[in-house]
Scaffold this active site. Structure first.
Site, PDB file in Angstrom:
ATOM      1  N   HIS A   1       6.837  -7.464  -1.369  1.00  0.00           N
ATOM      2  CA  HIS A   1       5.800  -7.924  -2.304  1.00  0.00           C
ATOM      3  C   HIS A   1       5.431  -6.847  -3.307  1.00  0.00           C
ATOM      4  O   HIS A   1       4.380  -6.908  -3.928  1.00  0.00           O
ATOM      5  CB  HIS A   1       4.579  -8.428  -1.520  1.00  0.00           C
ATOM      6  CG  HIS A   1       4.897  -9.652  -0.700  1.00  0.00           C
ATOM      7  ND1 HIS A   1       4.106 -10.089   0.334  1.00  0.00           N
ATOM      8  CD2 HIS A   1       5.940 -10.516  -0.756  1.00  0.00           C
ATOM      9  CE1 HIS A   1       4.635 -11.177   0.867  1.00  0.00           C
ATOM     10  NE2 HIS A   1       5.763 -11.456   0.224  1.00  0.00           N
TER      11      HIS A   1
ATOM     12  N   ASP B   1       0.805  -1.236   0.000  1.00  0.00           N
ATOM     13  CA  ASP B   1       0.000   0.000   0.000  1.00  0.00           C
ATOM     14  C   ASP B   1       0.832   1.278   0.000  1.00  0.00           C
ATOM     15  O   ASP B   1       0.281   2.375  -0.124  1.00  0.00           O
ATOM     16  CB  ASP B   1      -0.960  -0.007   1.211  1.00  0.00           C
ATOM     17  CG  ASP B   1      -0.217  -0.236   2.543  1.00  0.00           C
ATOM     18  OD1 ASP B   1      -0.752  -0.962   3.390  1.00  0.00           O
ATOM     19  OD2 ASP B   1       0.908   0.293   2.717  1.00  0.00           O
TER      20      ASP B   1
HETATM   21  N1  APR Z   1      -2.467  -4.264  14.929  1.00  0.00           N
HETATM   22  C1  APR Z   1      -1.650  -5.343  14.970  1.00  0.00           C
HETATM   23  N2  APR Z   1      -1.944  -6.524  14.381  1.00  0.00           N
HETATM   24  C2  APR Z   1      -3.119  -6.601  13.725  1.00  0.00           C
HETATM   25  C3  APR Z   1      -4.033  -5.517  13.637  1.00  0.00           C
HETATM   26  C4  APR Z   1      -3.654  -4.310  14.283  1.00  0.00           C
HETATM   27  N3  APR Z   1      -4.447  -3.212  14.259  1.00  0.00           N
HETATM   28  N4  APR Z   1      -5.113  -5.924  12.912  1.00  0.00           N
HETATM   29  C5  APR Z   1      -4.868  -7.202  12.564  1.00  0.00           C
HETATM   30  N5  APR Z   1      -3.681  -7.618  13.039  1.00  0.00           N
HETATM   31  C6  APR Z   1      -3.007  -8.894  12.846  1.00  0.00           C
HETATM   32  C7  APR Z   1      -3.927 -10.069  12.613  1.00  0.00           C
HETATM   33  O1  APR Z   1      -4.304 -10.636  13.860  1.00  0.00           O
HETATM   34  C8  APR Z   1      -3.034 -11.018  11.813  1.00  0.00           C
HETATM   35  O2  APR Z   1      -2.346 -11.905  12.680  1.00  0.00           O
HETATM   36  O3  APR Z   1      -2.237  -8.790  11.662  1.00  0.00           O
HETATM   37  C9  APR Z   1      -2.033 -10.087  11.113  1.00  0.00           C
HETATM   38  C10 APR Z   1      -2.231 -10.005   9.606  1.00  0.00           C
HETATM   39  O4  APR Z   1      -1.939 -11.277   9.079  1.00  0.00           O
HETATM   40  P1  APR Z   1      -2.281 -11.601   7.553  1.00  0.00           P
HETATM   41  O5  APR Z   1      -3.682 -11.200   7.268  1.00  0.00           O
HETATM   42  O6  APR Z   1      -1.864 -13.019   7.318  1.00  0.00           O
HETATM   43  O7  APR Z   1      -1.339 -10.613   6.708  1.00  0.00           O
HETATM   44  P2  APR Z   1       0.201 -10.749   6.405  1.00  0.00           P
HETATM   45  O8  APR Z   1       0.907 -11.471   7.499  1.00  0.00           O
HETATM   46  O9  APR Z   1       0.679  -9.405   6.061  1.00  0.00           O
HETATM   47  O10 APR Z   1       0.220 -11.674   5.085  1.00  0.00           O
HETATM   48  C11 APR Z   1       1.492 -11.895   4.508  1.00  0.00           C
HETATM   49  O11 APR Z   1       0.463 -13.148   2.730  1.00  0.00           O
HETATM   50  O12 APR Z   1      -1.231 -13.482   1.271  1.00  0.00           O
HETATM   51  C12 APR Z   1       0.046 -12.992   1.378  1.00  0.00           C
HETATM   52  O13 APR Z   1       0.997 -11.356  -0.036  1.00  0.00           O
HETATM   53  C13 APR Z   1       0.126 -11.518   1.054  1.00  0.00           C
HETATM   54  O14 APR Z   1       1.704  -9.914   1.974  1.00  0.00           O
HETATM   55  C14 APR Z   1       0.723 -10.888   2.299  1.00  0.00           C
HETATM   56  C15 APR Z   1       1.333 -12.077   3.024  1.00  0.00           C
END
Ligand code: APR
Length: 246
Positions: free
Chosen positions: A121, A106
């Site tokens: 990414h 983003d």
């Molecule tokens: N503050 C801290 N943590 C948070 C918040 C917040 N406000 N809101 C959500 N979370 C946590 C969630 O509990 C979750 O454990 O952030 C985490 C996000 O995890 P994912 O949705 O799996 O995202 P991410 O880890 O960035 O995914 C990694 O996977 O699908 C691919 O390319 C995609 O870059 C992405 C990669």
């Protein structure tokens, strides 16, 4: 360990750190209105998002692919950096050797004033033409002005390799870090997810900051369960103090 003690311990680790790496995921941008991937309301609950995040859909349904990613770009451009992004940009000003490594596409850390963000990414805010190599645009309705073919976001799709230079820089930074702060990521997608392990393997200390518990919490010196937009400003405000001051 209570949250208050964990916050104090994490602050002390950052205050006395020589080389900090902050590894962020979608949780960092949730407060800016950008959905995460694996939460109950995450992007991967949307079948269209799953479909259009695989490289082969570029060819299979180019119009649908462009429509989906153009809509995501509009949402990202409408988003604003939140206090979590701003705190990390401030941390980098306090500790210039700090490397910010993100899985997010983003661009909000850069928009918060952070420098040299390693975007593992890629970035939805950059588009490119895989047909003639144009990476600067301009794009006319997401078509390359040079060759007329469809442009695509400079984002790593499933089935595609990460940019080798960016990944290598992130791996070296993780291996050289003495404090590795994971923020808002399930850390389940490789090779990005290997970075915390590489920091630990080279003697770095791990801090995890996440809304929900993580398997990596067991390897962390300090574990913070909460919101990045609330906890990061508290963590970083203490970094400006000399080591040892609470
Ligand atoms: N503050 C801290 N943590 C948070 C918040 C917040 N406000 N809101 C959500 N979370 C946590 C969630 O509990 C979750 O454990 O952030 C985490 C996000 O995890 P994912 O949705 O799996 O995202 P991410 O880890 O960035 O995914 C990694 O996977 O699908 C691919 O390319 C995609 O870059 C992405 C990669």
């Amino acid at each position: 360990m209570t949250e208050g003690i964990a916050l104090e311990l994490a602050g002390e680790l950052l205050r006395s750190a020589r080389r900090i790496v902050v590894f962020s995921g979608a949780g960092l941008s949730k407060a800016s209105g950008i959905p995460t991937y694996r939460d109950a309301d995450g992007l991967w609950m949307n079948q269209e998002a799953v479909r259009f995040s695989h490289a082969q859909d570029l060819e299979r349904d180019p119009a649908g692919f462009t429509r989906f990613w153009a809509q995501r770009l509009l949402a990202v451009e409408a988003a604003r950096p939140n206090p979590g992004h701003l705190a990390l940009a401030h941390l980098q000003r306090l500790r210039p050797s700090t490397r910010l490594v993100t899985q997010n596409v983003d661009g909000l850390l850069t928009r918060a004033g952070a420098a040299d963000v390693l975007e593992l990414h890629g970035s939805l805010r950059r588009w490119r033409c895989d047909h003639c190599g144009n990476r600067r645009g301009p794009w006319l309705f997401h078509r390359c002005i040079r060759c007329g073919r469809r442009a695509r976001p400079d984002v790593v799709m499933f089935g595609e390799m990460l940019n080798k230079g960016v990944l290598l820089d992130a791996q070296v930074a993780a291996q050289e870090s003495d404090v590795f702060l994971l923020v808002g990521s399930t850390a389940v997608v490789y090779p990005a997810a290997d970075l915390p392990q590489q920091a630990l393997a080279n003697g770095g200390q791990l801090i995890t900051l996440n809304a929900e518990p993580l398997a990596l919490d067991h390897s962390a010196t300090a574990v913070l369960h909460g919101k990045a937009e609330e906890l990061l400003p508290l963590l970083v405000e203490g970094v400006g103090l000399p080591p040892g001051s609470a």
